[in-house]
Design an enzyme around this catalytic site. Structure first.
Site, PDB file in Angstrom:
ATOM      1  N   GLY A   1       8.679  54.089  39.859  1.00 41.99           N
ATOM      2  CA  GLY A   1       9.606  54.939  39.099  1.00 41.99           C
ATOM      3  C   GLY A   1       9.945  54.291  37.770  1.00 41.99           C
ATOM      4  O   GLY A   1      10.878  53.497  37.668  1.00 41.99           O
ATOM      5  N   THR A   2       9.124  54.622  36.743  1.00 37.70           N
ATOM      6  CA  THR A   2       9.289  53.977  35.437  1.00 37.70           C
ATOM      7  C   THR A   2      10.194  54.841  34.564  1.00 37.70           C
ATOM      8  O   THR A   2       9.737  55.476  33.617  1.00 37.70           O
ATOM      9  CB  THR A   2       7.889  53.750  34.810  1.00 37.70           C
ATOM     10  OG1 THR A   2       7.086  53.108  35.809  1.00 37.70           O
ATOM     11  CG2 THR A   2       7.948  52.893  33.572  1.00 37.70           C
ATOM     12  N   GLY A   3      11.468  54.885  34.954  1.00 35.88           N
ATOM     13  CA  GLY A   3      12.422  55.698  34.203  1.00 35.88           C
ATOM     14  C   GLY A   3      13.402  54.815  33.460  1.00 35.88           C
ATOM     15  O   GLY A   3      13.047  53.722  32.991  1.00 35.88           O
TER      16      GLY A   3
ATOM     17  N   LYS B   1      30.162  48.624  44.248  1.00 36.14           N
ATOM     18  CA  LYS B   1      29.513  49.448  43.218  1.00 36.14           C
ATOM     19  C   LYS B   1      29.990  50.892  43.333  1.00 36.14           C
ATOM     20  O   LYS B   1      30.167  51.601  42.333  1.00 36.14           O
ATOM     21  CB  LYS B   1      27.992  49.342  43.360  1.00 36.14           C
ATOM     22  CG  LYS B   1      27.206  50.070  42.270  1.00 36.14           C
ATOM     23  CD  LYS B   1      27.288  49.345  40.940  1.00 36.14           C
ATOM     24  CE  LYS B   1      27.017  50.213  39.726  1.00 36.14           C
ATOM     25  NZ  LYS B   1      25.772  50.857  39.611  1.00 36.14           N
TER      26      LYS B   1
ATOM     27  N   ASN C   1      21.460  53.220  43.266  1.00 29.52           N
ATOM     28  CA  ASN C   1      22.863  53.373  43.644  1.00 29.52           C
ATOM     29  C   ASN C   1      22.969  54.014  45.027  1.00 29.52           C
ATOM     30  O   ASN C   1      22.065  54.742  45.442  1.00 29.52           O
ATOM     31  CB  ASN C   1      23.564  54.293  42.639  1.00 29.52           C
ATOM     32  CG  ASN C   1      24.003  53.547  41.387  1.00 29.52           C
ATOM     33  OD1 ASN C   1      24.442  52.397  41.455  1.00 29.52           O
ATOM     34  ND2 ASN C   1      23.898  54.200  40.248  1.00 29.52           N
TER      35      ASN C   1
HETATM   36  N1  LIG Z   1      19.983  54.567  34.433  1.00 31.36           N
HETATM   37  C1  LIG Z   1      20.951  53.691  34.669  1.00 31.36           C
HETATM   38  O1  LIG Z   1      21.561  53.152  33.741  1.00 31.36           O
HETATM   39  C2  LIG Z   1      21.303  53.319  36.068  1.00 31.36           C
HETATM   40  C3  LIG Z   1      20.626  53.839  37.156  1.00 31.36           C
HETATM   41  N2  LIG Z   1      20.957  53.418  38.422  1.00 31.36           N
HETATM   42  C4  LIG Z   1      20.235  53.944  39.590  1.00 31.36           C
HETATM   43  O2  LIG Z   1      18.850  53.655  39.445  1.00 31.36           O
HETATM   44  C5  LIG Z   1      18.058  54.647  40.117  1.00 31.36           C
HETATM   45  C6  LIG Z   1      17.040  55.199  39.123  1.00 31.36           C
HETATM   46  O3  LIG Z   1      17.742  55.903  38.127  1.00 31.36           O
HETATM   47  P1  LIG Z   1      17.185  56.177  36.658  1.00 31.36           P
HETATM   48  O4  LIG Z   1      16.237  55.137  36.263  1.00 31.36           O
HETATM   49  O5  LIG Z   1      18.377  56.418  35.809  1.00 31.36           O
HETATM   50  O6  LIG Z   1      16.423  57.534  36.903  1.00 31.36           O
HETATM   51  P2  LIG Z   1      15.208  58.163  36.050  1.00 31.36           P
HETATM   52  O7  LIG Z   1      15.125  59.587  36.446  1.00 31.36           O
HETATM   53  O8  LIG Z   1      15.368  57.827  34.606  1.00 31.36           O
HETATM   54  O9  LIG Z   1      13.950  57.367  36.585  1.00 31.36           O
HETATM   55  C7  LIG Z   1      13.283  57.654  37.774  1.00 31.36           C
HETATM   56  C8  LIG Z   1      11.822  57.693  37.453  1.00 31.36           C
HETATM   57  O10 LIG Z   1      11.103  57.890  38.660  1.00 31.36           O
HETATM   58  C9  LIG Z   1       9.979  58.678  38.337  1.00 31.36           C
HETATM   59  N3  LIG Z   1       9.424  59.358  39.519  1.00 31.36           N
HETATM   60  C10 LIG Z   1       9.974  60.317  40.287  1.00 31.36           C
HETATM   61  N4  LIG Z   1       9.137  60.673  41.266  1.00 31.36           N
HETATM   62  C11 LIG Z   1       8.024  59.943  41.117  1.00 31.36           C
HETATM   63  C12 LIG Z   1       6.796  59.872  41.795  1.00 31.36           C
HETATM   64  N5  LIG Z   1       6.532  60.644  42.841  1.00 31.36           N
HETATM   65  N6  LIG Z   1       5.862  58.998  41.346  1.00 31.36           N
HETATM   66  C13 LIG Z   1       6.115  58.232  40.285  1.00 31.36           C
HETATM   67  N7  LIG Z   1       7.265  58.246  39.589  1.00 31.36           N
HETATM   68  C14 LIG Z   1       8.205  59.094  40.002  1.00 31.36           C
HETATM   69  C15 LIG Z   1      10.515  59.706  37.364  1.00 31.36           C
HETATM   70  O11 LIG Z   1       9.416  60.272  36.659  1.00 31.36           O
HETATM   71  P3  LIG Z   1       9.585  61.489  35.646  1.00 31.36           P
HETATM   72  O12 LIG Z   1       9.849  60.803  34.328  1.00 31.36           O
HETATM   73  O13 LIG Z   1       8.292  62.192  35.728  1.00 31.36           O
HETATM   74  O14 LIG Z   1      10.756  62.287  36.121  1.00 31.36           O
HETATM   75  C16 LIG Z   1      11.448  58.847  36.516  1.00 31.36           C
HETATM   76  O15 LIG Z   1      10.816  58.349  35.369  1.00 31.36           O
HETATM   77  C17 LIG Z   1      19.062  55.687  40.641  1.00 31.36           C
HETATM   78  O16 LIG Z   1      19.378  55.428  41.984  1.00 31.36           O
HETATM   79  C18 LIG Z   1      20.307  55.457  39.756  1.00 31.36           C
HETATM   80  O17 LIG Z   1      21.510  55.851  40.380  1.00 31.36           O
HETATM   81  C19 LIG Z   1      21.909  52.456  38.657  1.00 31.36           C
HETATM   82  C20 LIG Z   1      22.608  51.927  37.608  1.00 31.36           C
HETATM   83  C21 LIG Z   1      22.405  52.343  36.259  1.00 31.36           C
HETATM   84  C1  LIG Z   2      28.904  51.503  35.830  1.00 29.87           C
HETATM   85  C2  LIG Z   2      27.619  51.897  35.143  1.00 29.87           C
HETATM   86  C3  LIG Z   2      27.789  53.101  34.276  1.00 29.87           C
HETATM   87  C4  LIG Z   2      27.222  50.771  34.184  1.00 29.87           C
HETATM   88  O1  LIG Z   2      28.178  50.027  33.737  1.00 29.87           O
HETATM   89  C5  LIG Z   2      26.573  52.037  36.168  1.00 29.87           C
HETATM   90  O2  LIG Z   2      26.121  51.033  36.608  1.00 29.87           O
HETATM   91  C6  LIG Z   2      26.111  53.310  36.743  1.00 29.87           C
HETATM   92  O3  LIG Z   2      25.979  54.351  36.080  1.00 29.87           O
HETATM   93  O4  LIG Z   2      25.786  53.298  37.930  1.00 29.87           O
END
Ligand SMILES: NC(=O)C1=CN([C@@H]2O[C@H](COP(=O)(O)OP(=O)(O)OC[C@H]3O[C@@H](n4cnc5c(N)ncnc54)[C@H](OP(=O)(O)O)[C@@H]3O)[C@@H](O)[C@H]2O)C=CC1
Ligand SMILES: CC(C)(CO)C(=O)C(=O)O
Length: 314
Positions: free
Chosen positions: A10-12, A192, A105
């Site tokens: 999951g490269t998000g 958290k 999370n």
């Molecule tokens: N972003 C943040 O600042 C924070 C995030 N988190 C937690 O981190 C986790 C990830 O969140 P986040 O990074 O924001 O989410 P995103 O949606 O930005 O990233 C998830 C990635 O997973 C990819 N994905 C989904 N399904 C597949 C699949 N089948 N194969 C390959 N890739 C896939 C998505 O691709 P596509 O681009 O195609 O949708 C997307 O790029 C969550 O649980 C979130 O609560 C925790 C703290 C902070």
């Molecule tokens: C608390 C916060 C916004 C970053 O500080 C976070 O970690 C989240 O969105 O889960």
């Protein structure tokens, strides 16, 4: 330099940010992508960050896990709404005796992963990070980045600081990522939730940013009450979250730049919400321990309604 191979599932916003930092520091990183696969294979990753922008023009990008090498550490960075895919995604890429590093999370995720892969260690990282994916292969890191690591064992007994945690901490530290080590993963997860439950939930229900929630006396009170309920949930598992921690989270959010929570970003984009991992699981865990978290339950019901309605419209 360590020879541990890392996979990023999951490269998000989160996986792209930490994975790119690890690669930049010289680690061997392999990225699983979905919609950005073609773009990232061709152009790599662009990270905008207050710590300094950088580009990785070449990354090991994959569309299918079957093409990936087996890795020592597999980082789970999907949204938890996609975790139903883990039985397909994890077994082919995690080495026997390797580590699954969950950076999501919520609560109870490790128990689900333990059902899927045997003979691996499960370590989780609670990420205090504000990062968004703003385009194909384009991540914008807005603030923070600290990861609190804790190791899982069945029953969530506290296992202290293990060598595996230390090794991962060393890799991340070498990439300039701040790491804290927690002796008790369950306590770290409930802590958290003290942030995620009030702000993620209310941001969606009230269509508000964090600064708006903090500027109003009524929502501020609601946030605080929800935080105390999370502490009661932790307490039902013998974990103590002191009042001073709740005050710290309130102060931290007051000082934060106005932030649209990740749940609100998902809601606005009509993506499924992480309601079960962040709200449903804590509610069910607390209920199993004999307590009803009434205010959180009320937030959960509203989020389920909004999520279903939003998905239907999509
Ligand atoms: N972003 C943040 O600042 C924070 C995030 N988190 C937690 O981190 C986790 C990830 O969140 P986040 O990074 O924001 O989410 P995103 O949606 O930005 O990233 C998830 C990635 O997973 C990819 N994905 C989904 N399904 C597949 C699949 N089948 N194969 C390959 N890739 C896939 C998505 O691709 P596509 O681009 O195609 O949708 C997307 O790029 C969550 O649980 C979130 O609560 C925790 C703290 C902070
Ligand atoms: C608390 C916060 C916004 C970053 O500080 C976070 O970690 C989240 O969105 O889960």
């Amino acid at each position: 330099m360590c020879d541990r191979k890392y996979a990023i599932l999951g490269t998000g916003a989160l996986g792209g940010f930490y994975g790119a930092k690890l690669q930049k520091a010289g680690l061997d990183v392999h990225f699983l992508l979905r919609s950005d696969y073609e773009h990232v294979s061709q152009y790599g990753l662009l990270i905008e960050s207050k710590e300094g922008d950088f580009t990785l023009s070449q990354v090991n990008a994959y569309q299918y896990v079957e093409k990936m090498p087996q890795c020592d550490v597999v980082v789970v960075a999907l949204k938890t709404t996609q975790n139903y895919l883990l039985p397909e995604l994890l077994p082919p890429i995690v080495k026997d005796g390797g580590v699954v590093l969950v950076l999501q999370n919520g609560l109870g995720i490790e128990e689900e992963i333990a059902q899927i892969v045997g003979n691996v260690s499960i370590i989780s990282g609670l990420c205090f990070l504000c990062s968004n994916k703003v385009g194909q292969g384009h991540i914008r890191h807005l603030d923070y980045g600290l990861i609190t690591l804790g190791e899982y064992v069945p029953g969530y007994h506290s296992v202290g600081i293990t060598d595996r945690m230390q090794q991962i901490a060393d890799d991340f530290s070498s990439a300039g990522i701040a790491i804290e080590l927690a002796e008790d993963l369950l306590l770290a997860r409930w802590k958290k939730l003290v942030w995620n439950i009030p702000y993620n939930g209310l941001s969606v229900i009230l269509n508000a940013t964090t600064d708006e929630l903090m500027a109003d006396v009524y929502t501020c009170r609601l946030v605080e009450q929800l935080m105390f309920e999370v502490a009661a949930g932790a307490n039902s598992y013998g974990r103590n979250i002191p009042d001073s921690f709740i005050q710290k989270m309130l102060d931290y959010t007051l000082k934060m730049k106005p932030y649209r929570t990740s749940m609100k970003i998902d809601y606005d984009a009509c993506r499924p919400l992480e309601v079960e991992a962040i709200f449903g699981n804590p509610l069910r865990k607390a209920r199993a321990a004999g307590i009803n978290l009434l205010q959180i339950s009320c937030i959960y019901d509203q989020l389920k309604f909004l999520d279903t309605k939003n998905q239907r419209q999509y």
